[in-house]
Design an enzyme around this catalytic site. Structure first.
Site, PDB file in Angstrom:
ATOM      1  N   HIS A 126      66.808   8.408  58.359  1.00 20.41           N
ATOM      2  CA  HIS A 126      66.761   9.602  59.209  1.00 20.41           C
ATOM      3  C   HIS A 126      66.790   9.235  60.694  1.00 20.41           C
ATOM      4  CE1 HIS A 126      66.084  12.703  56.148  1.00 20.41           C
ATOM      5  NE2 HIS A 126      65.598  11.688  55.461  1.00 20.41           N
ATOM      6  N   LYS A 134      62.486  25.997  71.570  1.00 25.09           N
ATOM      7  CA  LYS A 134      61.339  26.189  72.469  1.00 25.09           C
ATOM      8  C   LYS A 134      61.353  25.221  73.668  1.00 25.09           C
ATOM      9  CE  LYS A 134      57.355  28.429  72.768  1.00 25.09           C
ATOM     10  NZ  LYS A 134      57.208  29.849  72.465  1.00 25.09           N
ATOM     11  N   ASP A 190      58.310  32.723  76.274  1.00 26.00           N
ATOM     12  CA  ASP A 190      59.603  33.279  75.872  1.00 26.00           C
ATOM     13  C   ASP A 190      59.925  34.576  76.619  1.00 26.00           C
ATOM     14  OD1 ASP A 190      59.591  31.181  74.150  1.00 26.00           O
ATOM     15  OD2 ASP A 190      59.074  32.352  72.377  1.00 26.00           O
ATOM     16  N   GLU A 194      66.990  11.145  63.122  1.00 27.43           N
ATOM     17  CA  GLU A 194      66.379  12.186  63.958  1.00 27.43           C
ATOM     18  C   GLU A 194      64.869  12.014  64.142  1.00 27.43           C
ATOM     19  OE1 GLU A 194      67.532  12.466  60.961  1.00 27.43           O
ATOM     20  OE2 GLU A 194      66.370  13.810  59.699  1.00 27.43           O
ATOM     21  N   GLY A 204      68.342  16.962  52.106  1.00 23.82           N
ATOM     22  CA  GLY A 204      67.952  18.104  51.271  1.00 23.82           C
ATOM     23  C   GLY A 204      67.237  17.588  50.050  1.00 23.82           C
ATOM     24  N   CYS A 237      71.038  11.239  54.821  1.00 21.78           N
ATOM     25  CA  CYS A 237      70.263  11.300  53.577  1.00 21.78           C
ATOM     26  C   CYS A 237      71.057  12.008  52.462  1.00 21.78           C
ATOM     27  CB  CYS A 237      68.903  11.954  53.839  1.00 21.78           C
ATOM     28  SG  CYS A 237      67.727  11.627  52.515  1.00 21.78           S
ATOM     29  N   TYR A 238      70.670  13.208  52.073  1.00 21.67           N
ATOM     30  CA  TYR A 238      71.442  13.914  51.041  1.00 21.67           C
ATOM     31  C   TYR A 238      72.901  14.058  51.488  1.00 21.67           C
ATOM     32  CZ  TYR A 238      73.045  17.635  47.924  1.00 21.67           C
ATOM     33  OH  TYR A 238      73.749  18.373  47.018  1.00 21.67           O
TER      34      TYR A 238
END
Ligand code: XMP
Length: 508
Positions: A167, A364, A225, A169, A55, A82-83
């Site tokens: 990070h 998605k 979708d 990710e 964040g 991180c944060y």
């Protein structure tokens, strides 16, 4: 039976949806929730692990978002990123220091620990921070560092809390997925029970039970979708009616493809409404982009409403809402850049009892996997995003049948050649724009004064930001040659090399 769940608590970082998607890619269901989600709600989910995201704040700042102590008392393993890493340290009595600005790739040196099982002693990680953990809380061991960040990771095995300053990710972190897997499977003992096969089977069974032989209506756009949502419902009940509004602003072959796939192959009850005449009439002479969008949006609802009236009362209305829409609607309004047209406005005007949103838990890429799982053909499942207002916002200036026909032919050649070059699944979106510009050219010794066509190709993850696609020059050359030779009234072709921001993906 519910899936095992991991909760990702959102502290406002830019990669938060990505963390949730990565966890799902590991085969573990997770939900992204605001950091201050009520304890009762968290408890209900019975999480097997909690991840605190990054964040923009600093934990020592007044008003910085913090975590309720109660969450730490749930007895569930916690990973702070991180944060989140700084916050966990701070809440356990460690220190947080400023001044070590690290942005981009760094060499991560690891020293054992549960998160780094099977991770080499040195690897590349991605950092994006200016604060870091100075002294880790008592009882923790520091398990990784970089040259400028002495506490790049720490863990408290006994109390089951873990922090990583980098990070895991993002793709640039070489062993990021391994770190997440170690947390999910090693620490949280996840079983990896989140698969699209499971999801599809369970969703169809649940829809069957809910809908029974009641009447269901769905607005089909041909996009992935609504296609997947409608097909799941179709597999669960006999009384689904799909309405497909052809507003005359579709790409070449699109309406035919929707009919072939859904009516002929899937055997759905499909009503196609050819409303092109009335849309084009309403759009006559309209130049301003927002005015075009507004007219198309309103007309679409009107046409759909008329069809729905003919069908009469329905019990359920199917919508293709996906998880990012759900997350975004919970995070407040952002500035309106363009008024997006989708079927979200429908519920007000249709006589129905309830909305069914079978995809509201999916990202998605998961919708696509689910589409394959339930047997939808590749061109539908991998279809690039296409805006609701269609080609109207890719013709600069007023819209005429002639311009539509020129654009359709040019766009079709562009698509064919991108597919031939094997780039169709790599480039997020690629399309032609008929610009309002005309210029002088020479063809067969004759002067021409014709349209300039712009080609746009972008790479993106979610359409929120985008970069222009580096389409090889020889592919662009073939496309350009074919278009000027095969499509009349185009004598100049340009390639759009702006990213988003500052441009948007569509031209209008
Ligand atoms: P922009 O042009 O805003 O587009 O950068 C971002 C993404 O959204 C698509 N787009 C739309 N999708 N209804 C939609 O369903 C719309 O009105 C609309 N306008 C733009 C665009 O194609 C891109 O993928």
């Amino acid at each position: 039976m519910n899936n095992q769940t991991v909760v990702v608590l959102d502290f406002g970082g830019q990669y938060n949806q990505l963390i949730a998607r990565r966890v799902r890619e590991c085969g573990v269901y997770c939900e992204l929730l605001p950091y201050n989600t009520k304890l009762e709600k968290l408890k209900k989910l019975e999480p097997i692990g909690i991840i605190l995201t990054g964040g923009p704040s600093s934990v020592t700042e007044k008003g910085a978002p913090i975590l309720s102590e109660e969450v730490l008392k749930l007895g569930v393993p916690v990973l702070g990123i991180c944060y989140g890493c700084q916050l966990l340290s701070y809440m356990h009595g460690g220190t947080v220091t400023g001044g070590a600005r690290e942005y981009g790739k760094r060499t991560l040196k690891t020293k054992g620990g549960a998160l780094f099982k099977d991770v080499p002693k040195e690897s590349t990680c991605w950092m994006s921070h200016s604060y870091f953990v100075g002294k880790a809380p008592e009882g923790c061991i520091v398990t990784a560092s970089t040259d400028t960040c002495p506490t790049a990771a720490y863990e408290n095995e006994k109390e089951k809390y873990y922090g990583v300053q980098f990070h895991p990710e993002v793709m640039h972190t070489q062993y990021g997925m391994k770190v997440l897997e170690n947390f999910l499977f090693g620490v949280c003992k996840a079983k990896g029970d989140w698969t699209m096969k499971n999801f599809a089977e369970r969703t169809i069974a649940a829809l069957k039970e809910k809908i029974g032989d009641k009447k269901v209506l769905c607005a089909l756009s041909g996009g992935v979708d609504s296609a997947v949502a409608a097909t799941l419902v179709h597999k669960a009940c006999k009384n689904l009616v799909c309405v497909f509004v052809d507003h005359g602003l579709l790409r070449k072959g699109e309406a035919e493809e929707v009919e072939r796939v859904f009516r002929d192959e899937q055997g759905m009850k499909l009503i196609t409404v050819d409303a092109s005449e009335r849309f084009l009439k309403k759009l006559e002479g309209v130049v301003e982009p927002e005015a075009k969008r507004k007219i198309i949006g309103e007309e679409f609802i009107r046409v759909f409403e008329e069809e729905a009236k003919k069908i009469g009362h329905v019990d359920y209305l199917v919508q293709g809402t996906i998880y990012p829409d759900v997350i975004e609607s919970g995070l407040g309004d952002s500035a309106k850049i363009k008024s997006h047209h989708n079927v979200g406005a429908l519920p007000d005007v249709i006589d129905f009892e309830e909305i069914v949103e079978p995809l509201r838990d999916l990202f998605k890429d998961e919708v696509r996997k689910c589409g394959f799982e339930i047997g939808l053909p590749r061109p539908i499942v991998m279809r690039q995003p296409f805006p609701g207002p269609g080609l109207a916002i890719r013709i600069i200036g007023d819209i005429t049948r002639d311009k539509l026909s020129i654009l359709r032919d040019a766009d079709c050649i562009f698509r064919e050649e991108i597919a031939r070059a094997g780039l169709d699944e790599e480039i997020w979106q690629y399309f032609a724009v008929l610009t309002g510009a005309r210029s002088v050219g020479v063809m067969g010794d004759e002067r021409t004064y014709d349209y300039t066509l712009a080609l746009r190709g972008v790479t993106s993850v979610d359409g929120m930001t985008a970069d222009w696609a580096r389409i090889p020059f020889d592919v662009l050359e073939t496309i350009s040659n074919r278009i000027v030779n095969e499509v009349g009234h185009i004598n100049r072709i340009v390639y759009d090399i702006t990213s988003k921001p500052p441009a948007t993906i569509e031209w209008e």
